[in-house]
Design an enzyme around this catalytic site. Structure first.
Site, PDB file in Angstrom:
ATOM      1  N   CYS A   8       0.863  -1.181   0.000  1.00  0.00           N
ATOM      2  CA  CYS A   8       0.000   0.000   0.000  1.00  0.00           C
ATOM      3  C   CYS A   8       0.901   1.234   0.000  1.00  0.00           C
ATOM      4  O   CYS A   8       2.061   1.143  -0.381  1.00  0.00           O
ATOM      5  CB  CYS A   8      -0.987  -0.018   1.172  1.00  0.00           C
ATOM      6  N   ARG A  14      -3.495  -0.594   5.208  1.00  0.00           N
ATOM      7  CA  ARG A  14      -3.996  -1.672   4.359  1.00  0.00           C
ATOM      8  C   ARG A  14      -3.041  -2.849   4.213  1.00  0.00           C
ATOM      9  O   ARG A  14      -3.438  -4.007   4.413  1.00  0.00           O
ATOM     10  CB  ARG A  14      -4.347  -1.137   2.966  1.00  0.00           C
ATOM     11  N   ASP A 132      -7.830   4.036   0.925  1.00  0.00           N
ATOM     12  CA  ASP A 132      -7.025   4.218   2.136  1.00  0.00           C
ATOM     13  C   ASP A 132      -7.912   4.617   3.316  1.00  0.00           C
ATOM     14  O   ASP A 132      -8.473   5.710   3.327  1.00  0.00           O
ATOM     15  CB  ASP A 132      -5.968   5.288   1.885  1.00  0.00           C
TER      16      ASP A 132
END
Length: 169
Positions: A8, A14, A132
């Site tokens: 990520c 994440r 996100d």
């Protein structure tokens, strides 16, 4: 050993969630000899721990991610992996640029994390991103958990297909 790398932006939300969730699922399934790691495309969070909201959602499912330390993606991580899992299109593009240029060189399989979600497998890449949650609240982290969790059975099937000896008839 089979290696999975989740990616990520900052490696605090994440990708570490996916890393720890996949690692736990592999262990629960008795699938050994798989190394799961994560990294970020940005150096803005390097050296920091997992976001407390991500840690809390993992902990609510019995997963402890306190040991996580964010790190920056590099070419050695990419070329050393067997499966690269991008959380969104930006990460997919960054990883694609780091793949070996030599077509005869071993190349990891580059996929969107949610491409393993059977309800999205035929969806275009644009529809497979995990946005996100860092910009949101605990509900965004729960949604991130759900998106990653929906893809995990497919990841496990992929790992089984690529690591387990195939039986002949």
């Amino acid at each position: 050993m089979f290696r999975i790398l989740t990616v990520c932006t900052g490696n605090i939300c994440r990708s570490p969630m996916a890393e720890y969730m996949i690692r736990t699922a592999l262990g629960d399934a008795g699938i050994l000899d798989v190394l799961v790691e994560s990294a970020g495309t940005s150096d803005g969070e390097a050296g920091h721990g997992i976001d407390p909201r991500a840690a809390a959602i993992l902990q609510s499912h019995g997963i402890n991610a306190e040991e996580h330390v964010a790190r920056v993606l590099d070419a050695d991580m990419v070329t050393g992996a067997d499966l690269l899992l991008a959380m969104d299109q930006e990460h997919l593009a960054a990883l694609a640029k780091m793949l070996p240029a030599d077509p005869s060189a071993p190349r990891p399989d580059l996929r969107m994390m949610r491409s393993f979600d059977t309800t999205l497998a035929s969806a275009p890449v644009e529809g497979q991103g995990i946005y996100d949650p860092w910009f949101g609240d605990s509900a965004d982290f729960r949604l991130c958990w759900q998106m990653v969790n929906a893809a995990i059975p497919g990841v496990l099937d992929y790992v089984r297909a690529h690591t387990m000896p195939q039986r002949g008839n």
